[in-house]
Design an enzyme around this catalytic site. Sequence first.
Site, mmCIF file in Angstrom:
data_model
loop_
_atom_site.group_PDB
_atom_site.id
_atom_site.type_symbol
_atom_site.label_atom_id
_atom_site.label_comp_id
_atom_site.label_asym_id
_atom_site.label_seq_id
_atom_site.Cartn_x
_atom_site.Cartn_y
_atom_site.Cartn_z
ATOM 1 N N GLY A 23 0.439 -0.909 0.325
ATOM 2 C CA GLY A 23 -0.134 -0.037 0.014
ATOM 3 C C GLY A 23 0.910 1.522 0.004
ATOM 4 C CB SER A 24 2.625 2.871 -1.493
ATOM 5 O OG SER A 24 2.332 2.122 -2.698
ATOM 6 N NE ARG A 25 0.789 11.350 -3.090
ATOM 7 C CZ ARG A 25 1.085 12.039 -2.768
ATOM 8 N NH1 ARG A 25 0.955 11.862 -0.962
ATOM 9 N NH2 ARG A 25 1.749 13.131 -2.581
#
Length: 250
Positions: free
Chosen positions: A208-210
């Site tokens: 999970g991240s960007r």
Amino acid sequence: MAGEILDNNGRGDAGWSWPAIHPEGRKFGLISAAIALFFLLALDWEIVGWPLVLVTIGVFAFFRDPKRVVPQDPDAIISPADGLVTMISRTAPPLELQMDDGAGSRGMGTEELVRVSIFMSVFDVHINRAPISGTLRRLVYIPGKFLNADLDKASEENERQHFLMEREDGSLVGFTQIAGLVARRIVPFVKPGDMLAKGQRVGLIRFGSRVDVYLPAGTEPSVVLGQKAIAGETVIARMGEAKLVEGIAL
């Protein structure tokens, strides 16, 4: 980039298949599977073992690496990440991408550019890909915090890794992998000086991240807020194209 040609004239042979599991994730899946089997077979604790089987399936799913059909339009900038377009703003590039590096590699400058932020949930594919074809001029890792990756300040405070790519015509595109609340490691697959094909796998962020993409001056995004982007396939902008794109949420 090697691969079968698929086009809008019907060339190629496409069909559904189970996505591959990236080697980076196989060890995590096998460890989870071993623990689940230990509780099921050795201890006969089904109340713990079966939930761990579901966790194992989730781990393998997280590291899935499906094939992508990469648009070969030379002016197309494609999404480096699967996820939701959560921010489109004008901001100066990160300091690590702004200035010359002292070794002949120029930076993106200090002027404000369009930044497209793509948020990846734990359910998205986390293999990141090159948005253009060209040379990787810069790869800079910055340790940091693990704030919610959906926050604007995460681009300056979280653990992150900056990429700067240069096309043959000298155009620069920068993008940044940003760790989030759950993500705990950014893993690169490439190094500075590598010649990369558009859509080539460049790294992943665990859990999970960007990813932020910094577009060249005079280039506006072809995506809108709330749109789902697909790494290696979704065209997020075209070099030098600046026009208003609107959408309606239904």
